[in-house]
Design an enzyme around this catalytic site. Structure first.
Site, PDB file in Angstrom:
ATOM      1  N   HIS B 326      13.725 -16.748   9.485  1.00 54.32           N
ATOM      2  CA  HIS B 326      13.191 -15.475  10.190  1.00 54.32           C
ATOM      3  C   HIS B 326      12.767 -14.614  10.164  1.00 54.32           C
ATOM      4  CE1 HIS B 326      17.371 -17.434  11.798  1.00 54.32           C
ATOM      5  NE2 HIS B 326      16.909 -16.662  13.505  1.00 54.32           N
ATOM      6  N   GLY B 327      12.945 -14.872   8.417  1.00 54.17           N
ATOM      7  CA  GLY B 327      12.008 -13.324   8.189  1.00 54.17           C
ATOM      8  C   GLY B 327      11.861 -13.032   6.737  1.00 54.17           C
TER       9      GLY B 327
END
Lengths: 321, 479
Positions: B326-327
């Site tokens: 996701h990051g």
């Protein structure tokens, strides 16, 4: 596949009619909190309804004012009348060039001004014009100019307001509320000016810098309005009303906007035309209090007079009724 | 180009007509039209990254062809390594470079060896996490012999760039989607009509539910100290609805849109709001990514085989990696680890596959036990949202500390009178349709057309009346 496409078109038509019917029903029955995309601000701010009704019944004037709240809170028609100049103030809340264009199309022939004063400020040129369009569609007639404005703005809220406004106009229930002359600290003065109760501003000090980035569609609307005035041979001037010192200094690159607007036109930038004090002459960072209004209007009349722009006004020296 | 934009409302019918009318019966022409449309769709956002997309496509196409031409396992392995390095390298560079550089510098400073690192001011290409995973699945499946490599560069490029699912999934397996590009699609009116219904429902979830939850979530989580614990809890719940509405809405539009062109994409959400435990939640949430990690990370690690400790390790790795996907932030990894911890008791007790069937089959309402389980799952997921929303771990701990305070019993301060009926409508529609692919798949289909159309038009009205009028990008674009 042809059948699929035909059914798609049929559904779009069905949904448009059904949604419009629901929109009207929703607008009639639901409180404002439950209709976020149909605010319909009838007489909510700025006395536009009252102002337009008065303009509809008004006779020709010497000076017509257009612009945002800085116009209807800044140009006091009583001061101009005391100088023998009849005037009408068609300023409105958040008025952008798109709405100025609409007003000129509606009222230029009726009011036949000898001079149009257009208040110019960076903010309306950076605005989509949606909020102001809602004001006009809730408080003004739904006519060809309103349709044209909605088409140009092309925003969902504007379209909703147009459909609902058209319905109310069609059923003869347009703005049935009594017209207040006073809302909160604001009083409507015949001729379009709105006076704010005496109040002084507490200067905020530093304001973050703001980039002046005008929208092309507003610049185009401004140019169309100018063309309209040129075609009618109506002289006009641009006026930038004074604001508090920190607010004036917070703009970055507003010179670019003025260079786009004013080539060949007279532009009065009134910030330094008189000795304004933030605390004595303003009630908020962008609006003059009555002391400031007096100072501003007299300075502007002097400036216009010294440029010979008020000279022909001799035969219409009565204030608007 | 956003699905919820005027641009797309014009783009889609034009491409649809070109595809079926100009494309005619020529497979190559149709694929070419889809490829051009997809590149236009992607380039609308930023044309400079089209080269990246084309590069990634070219590498994997070439790798696939080269794998076909050799039977040597070592060579095939080297080719796979090239694909992995290129794709993960691009992803790592654009998405994780700054994070890892800063973390290395901090680690070295901690060891008494201070160092400075360059911080690159780079824009994350939208959808890079999605399309790199999709091309990776191709290379891996070709390597594993699960499919034959594509010999048609246009079809392959169209598969990688297929605009409905290019920027936010569902992440398609090459084994499912690529063969569809190799066969002539036939227009199916029933499928296309159902696709339109699914797009309508997806649009409602995105622009009405998600976009209206977002400002409340943002207001609370940008200054959570100013709000009561109950308000923070409610905002965490709204965040769940925001992400669900946004992501599942996008997936519904993507799947529906693909159906208009004769494609079947995999399902990405299966009513996760009604999951009865965490394992079921992950079988119903972001299915394409979850199964991607299962097939390409969990299984190669050994999957469910082997001793318990190994299974626990594999599970935790997959959850943490999916968090990192996701990051580049510790909060995402912690979020993944938290869900892993939620999952472990079920793994250990062997109850992780307890709920495989439909929810409340044949009943109008769930039983008290089912309702309690759904509520419990929701609470766990909402606690996870605190991690997901935190700017850093200190922020997460502060929010959690605040959440478990006595003000949890106060009345929440979120004033959104229009939002609650809309959320009730979402839950009702999805509950009724919980056995179907999407909420409008069967609902009202047996009714006469005026009634059915009136329901669809009422949804259009809800969109007109309640959508946010400022353009709100899809939440998962940032991943």
């Amino acid at each position: 596949m042809a059948r699929f496409i035909i059914r798609c078109f049929a559904f779009v038509a069905f949904a448009a009619i059904f949604s419009a019917a629901l929109l009207i029903l929703w607008g009639e029955l639901m409180p404002r909190k439950l209709r976020p995309n149909l605010p319909h601000p009838v007489q909510l701010y700025g006395f536009l309804d009252t102002r337009l009704k008065e303009a509809d019944a008004s006779s020709p004037v010497d000076v017509l004012f257009l612009g945002s709240s800085k116009a209807y809170r800044g140009f006091d028609t009583r001061i101009w009348a005391s100088q023998g100049i009849s005037s009408f103030n068609l300023g409105s809340t958040g008025q952008t060039p798109m709405q100025s264009e609409l007003l000129l199309a509606r009222y230029l022939h009726r009011l036949q001004p000898r001079l149009v004063v257009i208040e110019v400020d960076p903010v309306p040129f950076m605005d989509e014009g949606v909020e102001s369009s809602l004001d006009f569609l809730a408080n003004g007639p739904i006519d060809r100019e309103a349709w044209r404005m909605a088409t140009r703005i092309n925003h969902l809220k504007t379209w909703n307001a147009l459909v609902f406004g058209a319905w109310q106009q069609f059923t003869g229930r347009r703005n049935p509320l009594p017209k207040p002359q006073r809302q909160g600290p604001n009083s409507y003065v015949p001729g379009g000016f709105t006076q704010h109760d005496p109040e002084n501003y507490q200067p905020a000090g530093y304001l973050p810098p703001m980039q002046c980035d005008p929208r092309p569609e507003q610049l185009q609307a401004f140019l169309r309005a100018v063309r309209m005035l040129d075609e009618e041979s109506t002289p006009f001037v641009l006026v930038t009303a004074p604001v508090t010192d920190a607010f004036a200094r917070s703009w970055i690159d507003d010179e670019r906007l003025w260079s786009l607007l004013a080539p060949g036109h007279v532009h009065f930038r009134m910030q330094d035309a008189a000795m304004y004090s933030d605390s004595l002459h303003f009630y908020d960072r962008g609006h003059l209090n009555q002391n400031g209004v007096e100072l501003f209007n007299r300075a502007l009349i002097d400036s216009l007079g010294s440029r010979g722009l008020l000279r022909p006004f001799g035969d219409r020296n009565q204030a608007p009724s | 180009m956003l699905f919820n934009s005027i641009d797309f409302a014009l783009f889609l019918p034009i491409v649809f007509l070109l595809y079926w009318m100009v494309g005619g019966s020529s497979l190559a022409r149709r694929n070419l039209i889809l490829l051009a449309a997809s590149y236009l769709f992607y380039g609308w956002w930023d044309w400079r990254f089209l080269g990246l997309l084309a590069f990634s496509t070219a590498v994997d196409f070439a790798v696939g062809r080269a794998m076909e031409s050799t039977a040597q396992q070592a060579k095939r392995k080297a080719l796979l390594a090239i694909s992995l390095i290129v794709n993960l390298g691009l992803l790592g560079f654009f998405k994780y470079f700054n994070f890892f550089a800063a973390e290395f510098a901090q680690a070295f400073s901690f060891l008494g060896m201070p160092m400075t690192t360059a911080r690159l001011d780079i824009v994350l290409p939208v959808g890079i996490s999605f399309y790199t995973f999709q091309t990776l699945s191709y290379s891996i499946d070709v390597y594993r012999g699960h499919m034959k490599p594509s010999r048609d560069p246009i079809a392959f490029a169209a598969y990688v760039a297929f605009f409905p699912q290019l920027v936010a999934g569902p992440i398609e397996r090459a084994t499912n989607l690529l063969p569809q590009f190799a066969s002539l699609r036939v227009f199916d009116r029933a499928k296309a009509t159902d696709g339109m219904r699914q797009m309508l429902w997806g649009l409602f979830k995105k622009v009405v539910i998600a976009d209206n939850c977002a400002p409340h979530v943002h207001a609370v989580f940008s200054n959570h100290e100013a709000y009561s614990a109950s308000t923070v809890a409610l905002a965490a719940f709204l965040f769940g609805l925001q992400v669900y509405g946004d992501f599942s809405g996008y997936s519904d539009i993507a799947i529906g849109c693909a159906r208009l062109f004769g494609f079947s994409l995999m399902r990405n959400f299966a009513y996760p709001l009604f999951a009865r435990d965490i394992a079921e939640y992950w079988r119903r949430w972001n299915i394409s990514v979850t199964t991607w990690f299962r097939d390409y990370v969990y299984v190669p690690l050994g999957g469910s085989r082997g001793p318990l400790l190994q299974r626990i390790r594999n599970t935790m790795i997959v959850f943490v990696v999916s968090g990192l996907w996701h990051g580049p932030n510790w909060t995402f990894m912690a979020w993944g680890a938290l869900h892993g911890l939620y999952f472990l008791p079920q793994l250990i007790s062997g109850t992780n596959r307890r709920f495989l069937g439909p929810i409340a089959p044949g009943r109008w309402l769930p039983t008290a036990n089912e309702a309690a389980r759904m509520l419990g799952t929701t609470v766990l997921v909402c606690i996870g949202h605190i991690f997901f929303l935190g700017t850093d771990m200190a922020d997460v701990w502060a929010t959690l500390g605040h959440l478990f305070s006595t003000s949890i019993w106060s009345i929440p301060e979120i004033n959104a009178p229009a939002l609650w009926p809309l959320i009730a409508m979402l839950f009702t529609m999805e509950w009724i349709a919980r056995d179907h692919q999407h909420a409008l798949e069967r609902n009202g289909l047996s009714w006469r057309w005026p009634m059915r159309w009136a329901i669809y038009a009422a949804l259009c009205f809800a969109i007109i009346m309640f959508m946010r009028t400022d353009e709100v990008p899809f939440f998962y674009f940032q991943f």
